[in-house]
Design a protein around this motif. Structure first.
Motif, PDB file in Angstrom:
ATOM      1  N   GLU A 106       0.830  -1.206   0.000  1.00 11.86           N
ATOM      2  CA  GLU A 106       0.000   0.000   0.000  1.00 11.86           C
ATOM      3  C   GLU A 106       0.863   1.255   0.000  1.00 11.86           C
ATOM      4  O   GLU A 106       0.557   2.234  -0.690  1.00 11.86           O
ATOM      5  CB  GLU A 106      -0.928  -0.002   1.218  1.00 11.86           C
ATOM      6  N   GLU A 107       1.945   1.234   0.775  1.00 14.47           N
ATOM      7  CA  GLU A 107       2.826   2.395   0.827  1.00 14.47           C
ATOM      8  C   GLU A 107       3.517   2.609  -0.519  1.00 14.47           C
ATOM      9  O   GLU A 107       3.676   3.749  -0.988  1.00 14.47           O
ATOM     10  CB  GLU A 107       3.870   2.207   1.925  1.00 14.47           C
ATOM     11  N   GLN A 108       3.907   1.521  -1.159  1.00 15.59           N
ATOM     12  CA  GLN A 108       4.594   1.624  -2.443  1.00 15.59           C
ATOM     13  C   GLN A 108       3.683   2.208  -3.518  1.00 15.59           C
ATOM     14  O   GLN A 108       4.153   2.953  -4.393  1.00 15.59           O
ATOM     15  CB  GLN A 108       5.081   0.248  -2.880  1.00 15.59           C
ATOM     16  N   TYR A 109       2.384   1.874  -3.441  1.00 12.65           N
ATOM     17  CA  TYR A 109       1.458   2.326  -4.477  1.00 12.65           C
ATOM     18  C   TYR A 109       0.430   3.302  -3.924  1.00 12.65           C
ATOM     19  O   TYR A 109      -0.725   3.310  -4.340  1.00 12.65           O
ATOM     20  CB  TYR A 109       0.782   1.113  -5.122  1.00 12.65           C
ATOM     21  N   ARG A 110       0.883   4.141  -3.003  1.00 18.18           N
ATOM     22  CA  ARG A 110       0.011   5.161  -2.426  1.00 18.18           C
ATOM     23  C   ARG A 110      -0.587   6.031  -3.520  1.00 18.18           C
ATOM     24  O   ARG A 110       0.099   6.457  -4.445  1.00 18.18           O
ATOM     25  CB  ARG A 110       0.805   6.021  -1.447  1.00 18.18           C
ATOM     26  N   ASP A 111      -1.913   6.256  -3.445  1.00 20.45           N
ATOM     27  CA  ASP A 111      -2.641   7.091  -4.403  1.00 20.45           C
ATOM     28  C   ASP A 111      -2.554   6.540  -5.829  1.00 20.45           C
ATOM     29  O   ASP A 111      -2.510   7.299  -6.804  1.00 20.45           O
ATOM     30  CB  ASP A 111      -2.135   8.541  -4.382  1.00 20.45           C
ATOM     31  N   CYS A 112      -2.530   5.214  -5.923  1.00 18.68           N
ATOM     32  CA  CYS A 112      -2.533   4.563  -7.240  1.00 18.68           C
ATOM     33  C   CYS A 112      -3.750   3.653  -7.366  1.00 18.68           C
ATOM     34  O   CYS A 112      -4.365   3.256  -6.377  1.00 18.68           O
ATOM     35  CB  CYS A 112      -1.267   3.723  -7.432  1.00 18.68           C
ATOM     36  N   ARG A 113      -4.082   3.335  -8.583  1.00 21.73           N
ATOM     37  CA  ARG A 113      -5.088   2.334  -8.899  1.00 21.73           C
ATOM     38  C   ARG A 113      -4.529   1.498 -10.039  1.00 21.73           C
ATOM     39  O   ARG A 113      -3.442   1.787 -10.572  1.00 21.73           O
ATOM     40  CB  ARG A 113      -6.406   3.000  -9.300  1.00 21.73           C
ATOM     41  N   ALA A 114      -5.243   0.458 -10.443  1.00 18.88           N
ATOM     42  CA  ALA A 114      -4.782  -0.390 -11.543  1.00 18.88           C
ATOM     43  C   ALA A 114      -5.969  -0.721 -12.429  1.00 18.88           C
ATOM     44  O   ALA A 114      -7.022  -1.132 -11.947  1.00 18.88           O
ATOM     45  CB  ALA A 114      -4.126  -1.664 -11.015  1.00 18.88           C
ATOM     46  N   ARG A 115      -5.784  -0.533 -13.727  1.00 19.29           N
ATOM     47  CA  ARG A 115      -6.869  -0.725 -14.684  1.00 19.29           C
ATOM     48  C   ARG A 115      -6.592  -1.970 -15.541  1.00 19.29           C
ATOM     49  O   ARG A 115      -5.481  -2.177 -16.015  1.00 19.29           O
ATOM     50  CB  ARG A 115      -6.991   0.511 -15.571  1.00 19.29           C
ATOM     51  N   LEU A 116      -7.617  -2.796 -15.723  1.00 18.20           N
ATOM     52  CA  LEU A 116      -7.473  -4.031 -16.483  1.00 18.20           C
ATOM     53  C   LEU A 116      -7.366  -3.730 -17.975  1.00 18.20           C
ATOM     54  O   LEU A 116      -8.213  -3.052 -18.549  1.00 18.20           O
ATOM     55  CB  LEU A 116      -8.677  -4.936 -16.212  1.00 18.20           C
ATOM     56  N   GLN A 117      -6.303  -4.255 -18.594  1.00 20.68           N
ATOM     57  CA  GLN A 117      -6.068  -4.011 -20.019  1.00 20.68           C
ATOM     58  C   GLN A 117      -5.595  -5.302 -20.688  1.00 20.68           C
ATOM     59  O   GLN A 117      -5.012  -6.174 -20.043  1.00 20.68           O
ATOM     60  CB  GLN A 117      -5.002  -2.921 -20.207  1.00 20.68           C
ATOM     61  N   TRP A 118      -5.859  -5.387 -21.973  1.00 23.10           N
ATOM     62  CA  TRP A 118      -5.417  -6.523 -22.795  1.00 23.10           C
ATOM     63  C   TRP A 118      -4.082  -6.135 -23.406  1.00 23.10           C
ATOM     64  O   TRP A 118      -4.000  -5.236 -24.231  1.00 23.10           O
ATOM     65  CB  TRP A 118      -6.469  -6.804 -23.864  1.00 23.10           C
ATOM     66  N   VAL A 119      -2.997  -6.780 -22.969  1.00 19.03           N
ATOM     67  CA  VAL A 119      -1.650  -6.284 -23.253  1.00 19.03           C
ATOM     68  C   VAL A 119      -0.805  -7.379 -23.901  1.00 19.03           C
ATOM     69  O   VAL A 119      -0.919  -8.568 -23.551  1.00 19.03           O
ATOM     70  CB  VAL A 119      -0.971  -5.808 -21.944  1.00 19.03           C
ATOM     71  N   ALA A 120       0.065  -6.970 -24.819  1.00 22.17           N
ATOM     72  CA  ALA A 120       1.019  -7.905 -25.430  1.00 22.17           C
ATOM     73  C   ALA A 120       2.054  -8.320 -24.391  1.00 22.17           C
ATOM     74  O   ALA A 120       2.664  -7.480 -23.728  1.00 22.17           O
ATOM     75  CB  ALA A 120       1.710  -7.243 -26.619  1.00 22.17           C
ATOM     76  N   LEU A 121       2.259  -9.621 -24.243  1.00 26.71           N
ATOM     77  CA  LEU A 121       3.165 -10.118 -23.215  1.00 26.71           C
ATOM     78  C   LEU A 121       4.614  -9.749 -23.495  1.00 26.71           C
ATOM     79  O   LEU A 121       5.419  -9.629 -22.564  1.00 26.71           O
ATOM     80  CB  LEU A 121       3.027 -11.636 -23.090  1.00 26.71           C
ATOM     81  N   ASP A 122       4.965  -9.554 -24.765  1.00 25.66           N
ATOM     82  CA  ASP A 122       6.359  -9.219 -25.066  1.00 25.66           C
ATOM     83  C   ASP A 122       6.681  -7.754 -24.790  1.00 25.66           C
ATOM     84  O   ASP A 122       7.803  -7.299 -25.042  1.00 25.66           O
ATOM     85  CB  ASP A 122       6.710  -9.586 -26.511  1.00 25.66           C
ATOM     86  N   SER A 123       5.701  -7.008 -24.252  1.00 26.08           N
ATOM     87  CA  SER A 123       5.959  -5.597 -23.939  1.00 26.08           C
ATOM     88  C   SER A 123       6.527  -5.423 -22.535  1.00 26.08           C
ATOM     89  O   SER A 123       6.869  -4.309 -22.146  1.00 26.08           O
ATOM     90  CB  SER A 123       4.665  -4.789 -24.061  1.00 26.08           C
ATOM     91  N   PHE A 124       6.663  -6.526 -21.776  1.00 22.28           N
ATOM     92  CA  PHE A 124       7.091  -6.417 -20.388  1.00 22.28           C
ATOM     93  C   PHE A 124       8.538  -6.835 -20.189  1.00 22.28           C
ATOM     94  O   PHE A 124       9.048  -7.725 -20.872  1.00 22.28           O
ATOM     95  CB  PHE A 124       6.219  -7.291 -19.475  1.00 22.28           C
ATOM     96  N   VAL A 125       9.179  -6.168 -19.239  1.00 22.04           N
ATOM     97  CA  VAL A 125      10.450  -6.639 -18.715  1.00 22.04           C
ATOM     98  C   VAL A 125      10.147  -7.213 -17.333  1.00 22.04           C
ATOM     99  O   VAL A 125       9.215  -6.781 -16.656  1.00 22.04           O
ATOM    100  CB  VAL A 125      11.484  -5.501 -18.601  1.00 22.04           C
ATOM    101  N   THR A 126      10.930  -8.203 -16.916  1.00 19.01           N
ATOM    102  CA  THR A 126      10.635  -8.902 -15.675  1.00 19.01           C
ATOM    103  C   THR A 126      11.459  -8.422 -14.497  1.00 19.01           C
ATOM    104  O   THR A 126      11.327  -8.934 -13.389  1.00 19.01           O
ATOM    105  CB  THR A 126      10.855 -10.416 -15.848  1.00 19.01           C
TER     106      THR A 126
END
Length: 203
Positions: A106-126
């Motif tokens: 909660e502290e790390q993501y203070r004042d954040c939300r997350a929205r569900l999206q359909w995303v290409a998996l190759d767009s992420f770094v791990t």
């Protein structure tokens, strides 16, 4: 704080549908009211404009099943928005097989939300592999999950935050895209507004 009893919510949904150019039939209104009740009780929506809420609900309900690799999936089992840092923390802790600190998340993501999206998996770094090494038992559990119940991943920008084992499973199944909660800052204007709440009569 704006409150609506169930009959008022029904009227608001009907009016919003009409403004959005859709015929507010009784069946359609009832379906959307039920969908809105679920999302509002989950605390996932922060908008105060009923038209926005109704439009989101109907898009979610009408969303076609989409193809990823060799299987069809749908996002309808998951809320469209994790509306606060608390919701994000609960999502992570609820899926993790390990002990995690919700307070730290909660502290790390203070004042954040997350929205569900359909995303290409190759767009992420791990990120740093040392912090999410594959656990064979956990990986086997993910590999047994059917596509229909595979939870969304969680990402901050293009960095995968949660779901590395699920990501490996998806790639093994030749999936090219998946549902991902993408973290974003809550606009200051939204933070200043009271969250709209409907009083739902359970009867």
């Amino acid at each position: 704080m704006i409150r609506r009893a169930a009959p008022a919510l029904r009227d608001d949904v009907a009016a919003a549908l009409a403004e959005l150019g859709e015929d507010p039939t009784a069946d359609r209104v009832s379906t959307l009211v039920s969908a809105l009740r679920e999302d509002l009780l989950l605390g996932g929506l922060v908008q105060t404009d009923i038209r926005v809420l109704v439009d989101q609900a109907r898009r979610k309900l009408d969303q076609p099943r989409v193809h990823s690799g060799t299987f069809d999936v749908s996002s309808t089992a998951w809320p469209q928005v994790l509306g606060s840092e608390r919701d994000i923390a609960r999502h992570i802790s609820g899926l993790s097989p390990y002990d995690v600190s919700e307070e730290q998340i909660e502290e790390q993501y203070r004042d954040c939300r997350a929205r569900l999206q359909w995303v290409a998996l190759d767009s992420f770094v791990t990120g740093d592999e040392n912090y999410h090494l594959s656990d064979e038992e956990r990986q086997a559990e993910c590999d047994r999950l059917p596509a229909e119940t595979m939870p969304p991943l969680l990402a901050d920008g293009n960095e995968l935050v949660d779901g590395h084992h699920r990501m490996r499973t998806l790639l093994q199944r030749d999936a090219t895209h998946w549902w991902v909660y993408v973290i974003e800052d809550i606009p200051e204007s939204a933070l200043e507004l009271s969250v709209m709440e409907y009083s739902i009569d359970p009867t």
